[in-house]
Design a protein around this motif. Structure first.
Motif, PDB file in Angstrom:
ATOM      1  N   VAL A  10       0.821  -1.218   0.000  1.00 51.83           N
ATOM      2  CA  VAL A  10       0.000   0.000   0.000  1.00 51.83           C
ATOM      3  C   VAL A  10       0.854   1.267   0.000  1.00 51.83           C
ATOM      4  N   ALA A  11       2.167   1.103  -0.142  1.00 50.77           N
ATOM      5  CA  ALA A  11       3.076   2.257  -0.045  1.00 50.77           C
ATOM      6  C   ALA A  11       2.860   3.266  -1.165  1.00 50.77           C
ATOM      7  N   GLY A  12       2.295   2.834  -2.276  1.00 51.59           N
ATOM      8  CA  GLY A  12       2.044   3.771  -3.359  1.00 51.59           C
ATOM      9  C   GLY A  12       0.787   4.591  -3.180  1.00 51.59           C
ATOM     10  N   LYS A  13      -0.005   4.268  -2.153  1.00 51.87           N
ATOM     11  CA  LYS A  13      -1.281   4.952  -1.946  1.00 51.87           C
ATOM     12  C   LYS A  13      -1.269   5.874  -0.731  1.00 51.87           C
ATOM     13  N   VAL A  14      -0.395   5.605   0.241  1.00 52.53           N
ATOM     14  CA  VAL A  14      -0.330   6.416   1.457  1.00 52.53           C
ATOM     15  C   VAL A  14       1.136   6.663   1.812  1.00 52.53           C
ATOM     16  N   GLN A  15       1.360   7.709   2.584  1.00 56.35           N
ATOM     17  CA  GLN A  15       2.684   7.970   3.138  1.00 56.35           C
ATOM     18  C   GLN A  15       2.682   7.468   4.579  1.00 56.35           C
ATOM     19  N   LEU A  16       3.613   6.597   4.901  1.00 60.10           N
ATOM     20  CA  LEU A  16       3.632   5.945   6.203  1.00 60.10           C
ATOM     21  C   LEU A  16       4.777   6.463   7.062  1.00 60.10           C
ATOM     22  N   GLU A  17       4.467   6.724   8.320  1.00 61.52           N
ATOM     23  CA  GLU A  17       5.498   6.941   9.335  1.00 61.52           C
ATOM     24  C   GLU A  17       5.356   5.806  10.331  1.00 61.52           C
ATOM     25  N   ILE A  18       6.390   5.006  10.455  1.00 57.90           N
ATOM     26  CA  ILE A  18       6.338   3.848  11.348  1.00 57.90           C
ATOM     27  C   ILE A  18       7.140   4.148  12.604  1.00 57.90           C
ATOM     28  N   LEU A  19       6.462   4.110  13.740  1.00 58.83           N
ATOM     29  CA  LEU A  19       7.116   4.268  15.034  1.00 58.83           C
ATOM     30  C   LEU A  19       7.406   2.880  15.575  1.00 58.83           C
ATOM     31  N   ARG A  20       8.632   2.638  15.946  1.00 57.33           N
ATOM     32  CA  ARG A  20       9.016   1.313  16.442  1.00 57.33           C
ATOM     33  C   ARG A  20       8.901   1.292  17.957  1.00 57.33           C
ATOM     34  N   GLU A  21       8.054   0.415  18.448  1.00 55.24           N
ATOM     35  CA  GLU A  21       7.842   0.311  19.892  1.00 55.24           C
ATOM     36  C   GLU A  21       7.465  -1.114  20.235  1.00 55.24           C
ATOM     37  N   ASP A  22       7.865  -1.570  21.407  1.00 57.90           N
ATOM     38  CA  ASP A  22       7.514  -2.904  21.879  1.00 57.90           C
ATOM     39  C   ASP A  22       6.004  -3.069  21.902  1.00 57.90           C
ATOM     40  N   GLN A  23       5.540  -4.262  21.529  1.00 55.86           N
ATOM     41  CA  GLN A  23       4.101  -4.502  21.434  1.00 55.86           C
ATOM     42  C   GLN A  23       3.379  -4.348  22.768  1.00 55.86           C
ATOM     43  N   ASP A  24       4.104  -4.463  23.881  1.00 50.31           N
ATOM     44  CA  ASP A  24       3.477  -4.291  25.192  1.00 50.31           C
ATOM     45  C   ASP A  24       3.295  -2.822  25.557  1.00 50.31           C
ATOM     46  N   TYR A  25       3.920  -1.921  24.810  1.00 46.93           N
ATOM     47  CA  TYR A  25       3.881  -0.494  25.147  1.00 46.93           C
ATOM     48  C   TYR A  25       3.281   0.374  24.041  1.00 46.93           C
ATOM     49  N   SER A  26       2.954  -0.227  22.904  1.00 47.36           N
ATOM     50  CA  SER A  26       2.541   0.551  21.734  1.00 47.36           C
ATOM     51  C   SER A  26       1.189   1.232  21.907  1.00 47.36           C
ATOM     52  N   LEU A  27       0.335   0.695  22.777  1.00 51.28           N
ATOM     53  CA  LEU A  27      -1.029   1.200  22.875  1.00 51.28           C
ATOM     54  C   LEU A  27      -1.070   2.644  23.371  1.00 51.28           C
ATOM     55  N   GLU A  28      -0.101   3.047  24.162  1.00 48.12           N
ATOM     56  CA  GLU A  28      -0.099   4.411  24.689  1.00 48.12           C
ATOM     57  C   GLU A  28       0.016   5.437  23.569  1.00 48.12           C
ATOM     58  N   LEU A  29       0.786   5.129  22.545  1.00 55.38           N
ATOM     59  CA  LEU A  29       0.919   6.042  21.415  1.00 55.38           C
ATOM     60  C   LEU A  29      -0.389   6.147  20.635  1.00 55.38           C
ATOM     61  N   LEU A  30      -1.161   5.069  20.624  1.00 53.87           N
ATOM     62  CA  LEU A  30      -2.469   5.100  19.968  1.00 53.87           C
ATOM     63  C   LEU A  30      -3.451   5.926  20.794  1.00 53.87           C
ATOM     64  N   ARG A  31      -3.461   5.716  22.109  1.00 55.59           N
ATOM     65  CA  ARG A  31      -4.369   6.461  22.992  1.00 55.59           C
ATOM     66  C   ARG A  31      -4.086   7.960  22.925  1.00 55.59           C
ATOM     67  N   SER A  32      -2.808   8.303  22.794  1.00 58.69           N
ATOM     68  CA  SER A  32      -2.430   9.715  22.832  1.00 58.69           C
ATOM     69  C   SER A  32      -2.767  10.454  21.543  1.00 58.69           C
ATOM     70  N   GLY A  33      -3.094   9.702  20.488  1.00 58.48           N
ATOM     71  CA  GLY A  33      -3.346  10.333  19.205  1.00 58.48           C
ATOM     72  C   GLY A  33      -2.103  10.470  18.356  1.00 58.48           C
ATOM     73  N   ALA A  34      -0.958   9.984  18.851  1.00 56.13           N
ATOM     74  CA  ALA A  34       0.285  10.081  18.091  1.00 56.13           C
ATOM     75  C   ALA A  34       0.293   9.146  16.894  1.00 56.13           C
ATOM     76  N   ALA A  35      -0.503   8.083  16.959  1.00 57.49           N
ATOM     77  CA  ALA A  35      -0.565   7.113  15.872  1.00 57.49           C
ATOM     78  C   ALA A  35      -2.006   6.741  15.592  1.00 57.49           C
ATOM     79  N   ALA A  36      -2.281   6.362  14.336  1.00 60.22           N
ATOM     80  CA  ALA A  36      -3.636   5.990  13.938  1.00 60.22           C
ATOM     81  C   ALA A  36      -3.906   4.513  14.145  1.00 60.22           C
ATOM     82  N   ALA A  37      -2.850   3.715  14.262  1.00 60.67           N
ATOM     83  CA  ALA A  37      -3.020   2.271  14.446  1.00 60.67           C
ATOM     84  C   ALA A  37      -1.764   1.713  15.091  1.00 60.67           C
ATOM     85  N   ALA A  38      -1.916   0.555  15.718  1.00 52.02           N
ATOM     86  CA  ALA A  38      -0.782  -0.051  16.410  1.00 52.02           C
ATOM     87  C   ALA A  38      -0.944  -1.551  16.474  1.00 52.02           C
ATOM     88  N   ILE A  39       0.189  -2.249  16.447  1.00 49.37           N
ATOM     89  CA  ILE A  39       0.212  -3.675  16.755  1.00 49.37           C
ATOM     90  C   ILE A  39       0.501  -3.787  18.244  1.00 49.37           C
TER      91      ILE A  39
END
Length: 293
Positions: free
Chosen positions: A115-144
């Protein structure tokens, strides 16, 4: 009903993105006084503070919700632009995702490439046990994440299970585990750990011994180099099964215990009110996750 003006919400998002009122003003091409007035009007509309005026500024819970709204509004605006002017979206849609290193290293990147040709992606690298905080804060639109329960304003979908195996080189095993990987040998054999948030190796150790084991540790905070440290014989560590299965077959890598494993369930969480672009990215990630158990 709370009436949030898009201009005010985007101003708050700019403050967070750029770190201060002054930097946000420069980005928005307005005065710092105008930024302050917008924030005050926003807090009147919300009925409570939206940020703590520290350096750098910190959002309150209400501020996080407003920033998430601003970024969702930007995505919906990009969808509208695409509908009105087909072909415009690739240059305008930007999505920030939070993905853990092992997923990026093994299975997620091919899906995102589709999907790289359709959207511009910024990937934040974070441990899966801690990634949810970035989603809650609005810093990211989705998280694993390892959390199945959807965060406020988000949806959650199961991706699968990432299985990790405790492995080392044959030479390392002959030196440290000639009598087997026991509590006594694991207490002294060097182990590779990703960083100080990484609990995988300790999860395995807790399954071997009821007492806390504190072997010598090397910290290697990069997915590729983490595996290379094990391959160079610096220590043992847990690697994804999908990464080392061929090496185990070739016996260039051996398992400390063929029956041992640590399973990590993974979930895809995203803003519930997203956009067509976000749904495309989600579909690509879910398709790529078929490699998981």
């Amino acid at each position: 009903m709370i009436d949030i003006h898009p201009e005010q919400a985007r101003t708050l998002a700019a403050i967070v993105a750029h770190g201060s009122f002054e930097a946000a003003a420069r980005h928005l091409l307005v005065t710092a006084s105008a930024v302050s007035q917008r924030v005050r009007a926003l807090e009147v509309a919300v009925g409570r503070p939206v940020l703590k005026r520290t350096r750098p500024v910190e959002l309150t819970a209400s501020g996080h919700a407003v920033v998430r709204f601003a970024r969702q509004l930007d995505m919906l605006s990009a969808d509208l632009a695409e509908e009105l002017q087909p072909g415009a979206r690739p240059a305008s849609v930007r999505l920030t995702l939070v993905i853990n290193s092992d997923s990026l290293h093994t299975w997620a990147l091919p899906g995102l490439a589709s999907v790289a040709g359709k959207v511009q992606l910024e990937i934040l690298r974070e441990d899966q046990d801690y990634s949810l905080e970035l989603l809650r804060s609005g810093a990211a639109a989705a998280a694993i994440t390892t959390t199945a329960k959807a965060a406020p304003g988000c949806s959650s979908r199961r991706l699968g299970v990432m299985r990790y195996l405790p492995v080392c080189t044959p030479d390392f095993a002959a030196r440290w585990f000639s009598g087997g990987a026991t509590a006594d040998t694991l207490a002294v054999a060097p182990v590779i750990v990703y960083d100080r948030k990484d609990d995988l190796q300790d999860r395995y150790l807790r399954g071997v011994s009821r007492k806390t084991l504190q072997p010598p540790r090397h910290f290697v905070p990069a997915a590729h180099e983490f595996g290379e440290a094990i391959r160079w014989g610096m220590g043992w560590g847990l690697l994804p099964e999908i990464e080392v299965s061929d090496e185990l077959k070739r016996r260039t890598m051996v398992s400390l215990d063929p029956a041992a494993r640590v399973d990590v369930p993974l979930h895809w969480q995203q803003w519930r009110h997203g956009s067509a672009a976000l749904e495309e990215v989600a579909a690509a990630v879910l398709a790529a996750a078929r490699l998981l158990r």
